[in-house]
Design an enzyme around this catalytic site. Sequence first.
Site, PDB file in Angstrom:
ATOM      1  N   SER A 136      87.838  22.314  87.618  1.00  0.00           N
ATOM      2  CA  SER A 136      87.614  23.447  88.521  1.00  0.00           C
ATOM      3  C   SER A 136      86.630  24.434  87.895  1.00  0.00           C
ATOM      4  O   SER A 136      85.647  24.850  88.532  1.00  0.00           O
ATOM      5  CB  SER A 136      88.967  24.118  88.811  1.00  0.00           C
ATOM      6  OG  SER A 136      88.807  25.403  89.355  1.00  0.00           O
ATOM      7  N   ASP A 160      86.234  22.842  95.329  1.00  0.00           N
ATOM      8  CA  ASP A 160      87.139  23.639  94.505  1.00  0.00           C
ATOM      9  C   ASP A 160      87.851  24.705  95.323  1.00  0.00           C
ATOM     10  O   ASP A 160      89.024  24.983  95.100  1.00  0.00           O
ATOM     11  CB  ASP A 160      86.390  24.294  93.344  1.00  0.00           C
ATOM     12  CG  ASP A 160      87.335  25.121  92.481  1.00  0.00           C
ATOM     13  OD1 ASP A 160      88.229  24.507  91.854  1.00  0.00           O
ATOM     14  OD2 ASP A 160      87.224  26.357  92.466  1.00  0.00           O
ATOM     15  N   HIS A 165      81.551  32.195  80.281  1.00  0.00           N
ATOM     16  CA  HIS A 165      82.678  32.235  81.210  1.00  0.00           C
ATOM     17  C   HIS A 165      83.972  32.500  80.457  1.00  0.00           C
ATOM     18  O   HIS A 165      84.240  31.884  79.438  1.00  0.00           O
ATOM     19  CB  HIS A 165      82.794  30.900  81.964  1.00  0.00           C
ATOM     20  CG  HIS A 165      83.960  30.860  82.892  1.00  0.00           C
ATOM     21  ND1 HIS A 165      83.928  31.450  84.142  1.00  0.00           N
ATOM     22  CD2 HIS A 165      85.208  30.349  82.758  1.00  0.00           C
ATOM     23  CE1 HIS A 165      85.094  31.276  84.729  1.00  0.00           C
ATOM     24  NE2 HIS A 165      85.886  30.615  83.908  1.00  0.00           N
ATOM     25  N   LYS A 213      82.090  24.633  88.713  1.00  0.00           N
ATOM     26  CA  LYS A 213      81.427  25.864  89.169  1.00  0.00           C
ATOM     27  C   LYS A 213      80.328  26.286  88.194  1.00  0.00           C
ATOM     28  O   LYS A 213      79.251  26.728  88.598  1.00  0.00           O
ATOM     29  CB  LYS A 213      82.464  26.975  89.341  1.00  0.00           C
ATOM     30  CG  LYS A 213      83.319  26.766  90.586  1.00  0.00           C
ATOM     31  CD  LYS A 213      84.431  27.794  90.720  1.00  0.00           C
ATOM     32  CE  LYS A 213      85.597  27.459  89.823  1.00  0.00           C
ATOM     33  NZ  LYS A 213      86.804  28.238  90.047  1.00  0.00           N
ATOM     34  N   ARG A 255      96.303  23.908  95.453  1.00  0.00           N
ATOM     35  CA  ARG A 255      97.029  23.904  94.173  1.00  0.00           C
ATOM     36  C   ARG A 255      97.919  25.124  94.042  1.00  0.00           C
ATOM     37  O   ARG A 255      99.036  25.059  93.542  1.00  0.00           O
ATOM     38  CB  ARG A 255      96.032  23.854  93.002  1.00  0.00           C
ATOM     39  CG  ARG A 255      95.368  22.481  92.839  1.00  0.00           C
ATOM     40  CD  ARG A 255      94.160  22.568  91.932  1.00  0.00           C
ATOM     41  NE  ARG A 255      94.524  23.033  90.603  1.00  0.00           N
ATOM     42  CZ  ARG A 255      93.689  23.653  89.758  1.00  0.00           C
ATOM     43  NH1 ARG A 255      92.439  23.874  90.117  1.00  0.00           N
ATOM     44  NH2 ARG A 255      94.091  24.049  88.576  1.00  0.00           N
TER      45      ARG A 255
HETATM   46  N1  URA Z   1      90.200  29.203  86.920  1.00  0.00           N
HETATM   47  C1  URA Z   1      89.560  28.363  87.743  1.00  0.00           C
HETATM   48  O1  URA Z   1      88.446  28.618  88.163  1.00  0.00           O
HETATM   49  N2  URA Z   1      90.184  27.218  88.103  1.00  0.00           N
HETATM   50  C2  URA Z   1      91.410  26.899  87.674  1.00  0.00           C
HETATM   51  O2  URA Z   1      91.911  25.847  88.034  1.00  0.00           O
HETATM   52  C3  URA Z   1      92.071  27.783  86.818  1.00  0.00           C
HETATM   53  C4  URA Z   1      91.426  28.934  86.449  1.00  0.00           C
END
Ligand code: URA
Length: 438
Positions: A183, A161, A82, A187, A168
């Site tokens: 976050s 999220d 990632h 995932k 946010r």
């Molecule tokens: N990428 C994400 O998936 N979440 C965040 O909070 C910031 C960047």
Amino acid sequence: MRMVDLIIDKREGKAHTREEINYIIREYTAGNIPDYQMSAWLMAVCWRGMTEREVSELTSAMMHSGDVVDLSDLPGVKVDKHSTGGVGDTTTLVIAPLVAACGGTVAKMSGRGLGHTGGTLDKLESVPGVCIEKNIDEFKDIVRRIGLCVIGQSGNLVPADKLMYALRDVTGTVESIPLIASSIMSKKLAAGTDAIVLDVKCGTGAFMHTPEQAKKLARTMVKIGDALGRKTVALITDMDQPLGMAVGNGLEVREAIEVLSGKIKEGDMLYEVCMLLAENMLRLSGLAEDDREARAKLTKAIETGAGLKKLEQMLTALGARDAKACIADPNTLCTVKKKVPVYLNGEGYITGMHAADIGNAAQKLGAGRAEKTDIIDPAVGLVMHKRRGDFVKAGEPVATMYVNDESRLEEAVKTLRGAIELGAEKPEHEPMVYDVIK
Ligand code: URA
Ligand code: CA
């Protein structure tokens, strides 16, 4: 439990219990906690932070807010990668095939691009016929057959999220390490792999502007992975300039093919970051003792064409009409009406680049989205000819734009010019990789 009490606790800097964190995430996802209370709590987290234990528990609660993918019936160590989001970052299209060619199992769910950063899914879709929407069974079938697959998020992964991120975004609470780390990691964990290699970007094109901030985020994410039983490594890499030279979807696929076919070689920034990421993926997969052994295997997969073959197999599995032809001549992915060289005023060394604005210039040509619903032109974008530290002579183009729709060309050129600083002296060398957190 009352949300107002938890907001006050966090405002006063107290740590929540696991039950309290579970309550907040469960009830917010169910719609029983209103946005105004969640916003207040998020802002309190921004100011007061969270302990390591709280961040892991928050991540776990978020991860379990929706479906969790089960990949346990696939053989081998399933590894994912990632990136926190970069410009000209086409690493996934290079390393997923390379790692698979070395015997690894790469099962990856990817995202779309928004704003100045590109998304792997949009790059894949620049190949005619490719469809990245597969259900979990189709996805697993492909991974079982060829050792890799990259698709769009399938199912209802981490609904908490989605809701929290939207909130946010409009309440000034994105920039918090506990919130970003949970976050991202919720995932990745919900996607079900055993091992995760993170590429935390640092610089003008990234969320984290300094190596110190990026290291802090990286350490937090590695600790979450450890706490929740997944092998996790994080690299901290430079995003003060685009990673590769190409910025645009078909253009980046072409560049990935150039790396896989050995045309882009050792010493190149994209090549080196790909290698380092892939080395760590092989190590975590138990397919190499150390980075040297891993690199030898990866180099061989480039020399023999095994990596390129894996990319072809994946594109075919995703529906490409003629993956072989596309790999033999990737120029077909970036055929445009017009190629426009871009010149700077004067000459000198490139002392700085604003990577985000280079991404924005490509987006104005149609290579990216300003809003989620914008349509992308897969062929357009730009190719840089120079890197930070290079000398640009008067009359020498710094980049070439690939253009179909000229309506915003002037604006794109202006944005690109503004993103590049020239100076009389060669700037100090900056590292490409700041650190590896294991
Ligand atoms: N990428 C994400 O998936 N979440 C965040 O909070 C910031 C960047
Ligand atoms: Ca830098």
